[in-house]
Enzyme design. Structure first.
Site, mmCIF file in Angstrom:
data_model
loop_
_atom_site.group_PDB
_atom_site.id
_atom_site.type_symbol
_atom_site.label_atom_id
_atom_site.label_comp_id
_atom_site.label_asym_id
_atom_site.label_seq_id
_atom_site.Cartn_x
_atom_site.Cartn_y
_atom_site.Cartn_z
ATOM 1 N N LYS A 1 6.238 84.626 45.327
ATOM 2 C CA LYS A 1 5.585 85.871 44.907
ATOM 3 C C LYS A 1 4.357 85.517 44.102
ATOM 4 O O LYS A 1 4.408 84.665 43.204
ATOM 5 C CB LYS A 1 6.552 86.680 44.022
ATOM 6 N N GLN B 1 2.366 80.604 38.160
ATOM 7 C CA GLN B 1 3.103 81.790 38.619
ATOM 8 C C GLN B 1 4.607 81.535 38.660
ATOM 9 O O GLN B 1 5.409 82.420 38.365
ATOM 10 C CB GLN B 1 2.591 82.186 40.011
ATOM 11 N N LYS C 1 5.759 82.007 35.137
ATOM 12 C CA LYS C 1 5.599 83.413 34.759
ATOM 13 C C LYS C 1 6.685 84.272 35.391
ATOM 14 O O LYS C 1 7.329 85.094 34.734
ATOM 15 C CB LYS C 1 4.224 83.893 35.229
ATOM 16 N N LYS D 1 0.608 81.560 45.163
ATOM 17 C CA LYS D 1 -0.706 82.165 44.971
ATOM 18 C C LYS D 1 -1.509 81.892 46.224
ATOM 19 O O LYS D 1 -1.257 80.906 46.926
ATOM 20 C CB LYS D 1 -1.419 81.534 43.763
ATOM 21 N N GLY E 1 -2.282 91.640 44.753
ATOM 22 C CA GLY E 1 -3.689 91.510 44.388
ATOM 23 C C GLY E 1 -3.921 90.517 43.264
ATOM 24 O O GLY E 1 -2.987 90.033 42.618
ATOM 25 N N ASP E 2 -5.166 90.196 43.064
ATOM 26 C CA ASP E 2 -5.645 89.404 41.929
ATOM 27 C C ASP E 2 -7.152 89.673 41.900
ATOM 28 O O ASP E 2 -7.605 90.708 42.412
ATOM 29 C CB ASP E 2 -5.307 87.914 42.107
ATOM 30 N N THR F 1 -0.284 95.457 34.623
ATOM 31 C CA THR F 1 -0.655 94.211 33.935
ATOM 32 C C THR F 1 -1.269 94.532 32.575
ATOM 33 O O THR F 1 -0.905 93.932 31.552
ATOM 34 C CB THR F 1 -1.615 93.372 34.797
ATOM 35 N N ASN G 1 -9.169 95.462 37.034
ATOM 36 C CA ASN G 1 -7.868 96.125 36.942
ATOM 37 C C ASN G 1 -7.158 95.854 35.623
ATOM 38 O O ASN G 1 -6.677 96.782 34.956
ATOM 39 C CB ASN G 1 -6.999 95.682 38.130
ATOM 40 N N SER H 1 5.494 94.388 40.329
ATOM 41 C CA SER H 1 5.518 94.088 41.762
ATOM 42 C C SER H 1 6.959 93.879 42.232
ATOM 43 O O SER H 1 7.344 94.339 43.311
ATOM 44 C CB SER H 1 4.721 92.819 42.057
HETATM 45 P P1 NDP Z 1 -10.563 92.238 39.082
HETATM 46 O O1 NDP Z 1 -11.199 91.680 40.282
HETATM 47 O O2 NDP Z 1 -10.098 93.656 39.109
HETATM 48 O O3 NDP Z 1 -11.503 92.084 37.807
HETATM 49 C C1 NDP Z 1 -11.949 90.827 37.410
HETATM 50 C C2 NDP Z 1 -12.879 91.015 36.247
HETATM 51 O O4 NDP Z 1 -13.175 89.751 35.700
HETATM 52 C C3 NDP Z 1 -14.194 91.622 36.642
HETATM 53 O O5 NDP Z 1 -14.701 92.360 35.585
HETATM 54 C C4 NDP Z 1 -15.031 90.400 36.949
HETATM 55 O O6 NDP Z 1 -16.422 90.626 36.847
HETATM 56 C C5 NDP Z 1 -14.560 89.454 35.869
HETATM 57 N N1 NDP Z 1 -14.734 88.070 36.331
HETATM 58 C C6 NDP Z 1 -14.232 87.495 37.435
HETATM 59 N N2 NDP Z 1 -14.623 86.232 37.550
HETATM 60 C C7 NDP Z 1 -15.402 86.001 36.501
HETATM 61 C C8 NDP Z 1 -16.115 84.875 36.055
HETATM 62 N N3 NDP Z 1 -16.092 83.716 36.747
HETATM 63 N N4 NDP Z 1 -16.794 84.994 34.883
HETATM 64 C C9 NDP Z 1 -16.801 86.169 34.189
HETATM 65 N N5 NDP Z 1 -16.140 87.279 34.579
HETATM 66 C C10 NDP Z 1 -15.463 87.183 35.710
HETATM 67 O O7 NDP Z 1 -9.343 91.266 38.751
HETATM 68 P P2 NDP Z 1 -8.080 91.513 37.810
HETATM 69 O O8 NDP Z 1 -8.418 92.427 36.698
HETATM 70 O O9 NDP Z 1 -6.943 91.841 38.687
HETATM 71 O O10 NDP Z 1 -7.817 90.040 37.260
HETATM 72 C C11 NDP Z 1 -8.351 89.575 36.017
HETATM 73 C C12 NDP Z 1 -7.538 88.408 35.529
HETATM 74 O O11 NDP Z 1 -6.186 88.821 35.331
HETATM 75 C C13 NDP Z 1 -7.456 87.207 36.475
HETATM 76 O O12 NDP Z 1 -7.368 86.026 35.719
HETATM 77 C C14 NDP Z 1 -6.140 87.425 37.201
HETATM 78 O O13 NDP Z 1 -5.627 86.232 37.704
HETATM 79 C C15 NDP Z 1 -5.308 87.961 36.055
HETATM 80 N N6 NDP Z 1 -4.115 88.717 36.428
HETATM 81 C C16 NDP Z 1 -4.186 89.787 37.263
HETATM 82 C C17 NDP Z 1 -3.045 90.500 37.554
HETATM 83 C C18 NDP Z 1 -3.075 91.727 38.390
HETATM 84 O O14 NDP Z 1 -2.032 92.361 38.539
HETATM 85 N N7 NDP Z 1 -4.210 92.139 38.928
HETATM 86 C C19 NDP Z 1 -1.734 90.092 37.025
HETATM 87 C C20 NDP Z 1 -1.779 88.998 36.093
HETATM 88 C C21 NDP Z 1 -2.941 88.332 35.837
HETATM 89 P P3 NDP Z 1 -17.295 90.765 38.184
HETATM 90 O O15 NDP Z 1 -17.044 92.153 38.672
HETATM 91 O O16 NDP Z 1 -18.691 90.537 37.724
HETATM 92 O O17 NDP Z 1 -16.819 89.714 39.130
HETATM 93 O O1 2IT Z 2 -1.362 86.597 38.358
HETATM 94 C C1 2IT Z 2 -0.532 87.465 38.667
HETATM 95 O O2 2IT Z 2 0.579 87.536 38.135
HETATM 96 C C2 2IT Z 2 -0.914 88.451 39.693
HETATM 97 N N1 2IT Z 2 -2.042 88.414 40.180
HETATM 98 C C3 2IT Z 2 0.082 89.472 40.150
HETATM 99 C C4 2IT Z 2 0.955 88.902 41.228
HETATM 100 C C5 2IT Z 2 1.884 89.881 41.884
HETATM 101 O O3 2IT Z 2 2.584 89.420 42.798
HETATM 102 O O4 2IT Z 2 1.942 91.048 41.519
#
Ligand code: NDP
Ligand code: 2IT
Length: 448
Positions: free
Chosen positions: A93, A114, A117, A129, A168-169, A212, A243, A380
């Site tokens: 997952k 992961q 986690k 992943k 997603g991520d 998240t 997100n 999830s």
């Molecule tokens: P999104 O794509 O929705 O948003 C990512 C955000 O981070 C955007 O604002 C993006 O800006 C910015 N970003 C991405 N790459 C960079 C970079 N290299 N430098 C600066 N800013 C950056 O992703 P999420 O919100 O889903 O994910 C954000 C983080 O949270 C990641 O590390 C992800 O692995 C982690 N995460 C996500 C989960 C989920 O359920 N979605 C669960 C657990 C962890 P821009 O638009 O300019 O690219």
């Molecule tokens: O980093 C993470 O935990 C995620 N992007 C969510 C993974 C998931 O399966 O919901």
């Protein structure tokens, strides 16, 4: 920090040799092995029965070509990955990331994290992943759809509702999950819970979108409460505006905090009056715009180019929610100097190792990613449960379960840190608690 245990030092040397060049994966493995040294010394059977040898090697790594045709009729080729790290406690997952910075190294590090986690969530999910170096930014919906269809045309062979369930991520949200799901269904004919983060009209869970960010705040609230603090009246800086950042901002505000900054990869906004989140949602969720647009309609806000500068804004609590390595040692020191007393990670590994050490040395409450952001994957897993039952729970039911899980994670890692002689070091506590469950399941299942 060097590994003191001779077996672990040798194991790490072999991991380095085998994964030469995979810098982020190696940093992650080393940090986890350092944390679990006392566990391995207490449980020599993990070494004797080969658990450690298996733990550091992903079960399966898939890399594939993703050809697609852009709106101009040109053939484009990206690279796709799925790393299935560990299935000891459940089906693989973990999310899919579409971003130009995605490499096998990045996916391996994220899959390894992961595994631990997912163990912390207490739910039966293994670690994986995936992703691609495809950049959805600036692409039309039809280009994103064609890319997703091509990506799934290979990925579908490796996943399934009881084998591997992606989500997603970064760069993969509701739109991408929809296109990926449609193609899976078309290829297999199966209508099943093979992806999570699905839309609410086709099997998604209420509260997964928020999970998240909300979960990060529930975890942080519990960590703050144990130290006699709270979000109430605190000034909060959140990086990112995707997100995780948006729903962390929403929940922190509901809990009484004033969130004053958000960012994207181009720069950051600072609004001392507190972020107007409806405007951010319009820009980011509806228009897929840039965070700088916020300052155009909010005279109280300033926009500054460059994303790292966000950590120079004085705050009580920092919630990094963008990407890995976004808090350098220098940024960590600036946060400490400015009086920040809590850093809790919404992104995966946003703080460099030296930065984490600086926070711990300074007595900053530090919520490590694999614990603090586990609410997304936990929800999830709740989506998987609902899909299996063929029913759906209310928002309140899911949110309540999420909160229970996050509070439980805090107490689990706090207790593990205390039991293994590193009280208050939740980074080590999370590695230890996450590892113990996986290691015991691996031990029980033998050499597989
Ligand atoms: P999104 O794509 O929705 O948003 C990512 C955000 O981070 C955007 O604002 C993006 O800006 C910015 N970003 C991405 N790459 C960079 C970079 N290299 N430098 C600066 N800013 C950056 O992703 P999420 O919100 O889903 O994910 C954000 C983080 O949270 C990641 O590390 C992800 O692995 C982690 N995460 C996500 C989960 C989920 O359920 N979605 C669960 C657990 C962890 P821009 O638009 O300019 O690219
Ligand atoms: O980093 C993470 O935990 C995620 N992007 C969510 C993974 C998931 O399966 O919901």
């Amino acid at each position: 920090m060097a590994l003191k245990n001779p077996y672990l030092a040798d194991l790490m040397a072999r991991v380095e040799k085998r994964n030469a060049g995979d810098a982020q994966f190696l940093i992650t493995v080393r940090s986890v092995l350092e944390s679990i040294e006392p566990v391995v010394e207490k449980h020599p059977e993990y070494i004797e029965k080969g658990v450690m040898e298996m733990f550091v090697e992903p079960e399966r790594v898939v890399q594939f070509r993703v050809p697609w045709v852009d709106d101009g009729g040109n053939v484009r080729v990206n690279r796709g990955f799925r790393v299935q790290s560990n299935s000891a406690i459940g089906p693989y997952k973990g999310g899919l990331r579409f971003h130009p910075s995605v490499t096998l190294d990045i996916v391996k590090f994220l899959a390894f994290e992961q595994t631990l986690k997912n163990s912390l969530t207490t739910l039966p999910i293994g670690g994986a992943k995936g992703g691609s170096d495809f950049d959805p930014k600036g692409k039309s919906d039809m280009e994103v759809m064609r890319f997703c269809q091509s990506f799934m045309t290979e990925l579908y062979r490796h996943i399934g509702p009881d084998t591997d369930v992606p989500a997603g991520d970064i760069g993969v949200g509701a739109r991408e999950i929809g296109y990926l799901y449609g193609q899976y269904k078309r290829l297999t004919g199966d209508y099943c819970g093979v992806l999570t983060g699905k839309g609410l009209t086709y099997g998604g869970s209420l509260a997964r979108k928020e999970a998240t960010g909300y979960g990060l705040c529930y975890f942080t609230e519990e960590m703050l409460a144990a130290a006699g603090k709270s979000f109430n009246a605190a000034t909060v800086v959140i990086s990112g505006s995707g997100n995780v950042a948006i729903y962390a901002c929403e929940k922190a505000t509901q809990l009484g905090a004033k969130v004053v900054a958000l960012s994207d990869s181009n720069g950051y906004i600072h609004d001392p009056n507190g972020i107007d989140l409806d405007c951010v949602k319009q820009i980011k969720e509806v228009r897929r715009g840039r965070i700088r647009e916020y300052a155009e309609t909010h005279p109280s806000a300033t926009y500054t180019e460059g994303c790292a500068g966000i950590w120079t804004i004085p705050c009580d609590i920092a919630l990094p929610c963008a990407t890995q390595n976004e808090i350098s040692l220098e940024s960590a020191r600036t946060l400490i100097q400015n009086g920040c007393y809590c850093v809790s990670e919404g992104a995966n590994m946003p703080t460099v190792m030296d930065g984490i050490q600086a926070f711990l040395d300074a007595g900053v409450l530090f919520g490590p990613a694999k614990a603090a952001n586990a609410g997304g994957v936990a929800t999830s897993a709740l989506e998987m449960t609902q899909n299996s039952q063929r029913l759906s729970w209310t928002f309140e039911e899911v949110d309540a379960k999420l909160k229970d899980i996050m509070v439980g994670i805090y107490h689990n890692i706090e207790g593990a840190a205390r039991e293994y002689g590193c009280e208050g070091n939740f980074e080590a506590g999370a590695n230890i608690a996450g590892f113990l469950k996986v290691a015991d399941a691996m031990l029980a299942q033998g050499v597989v």
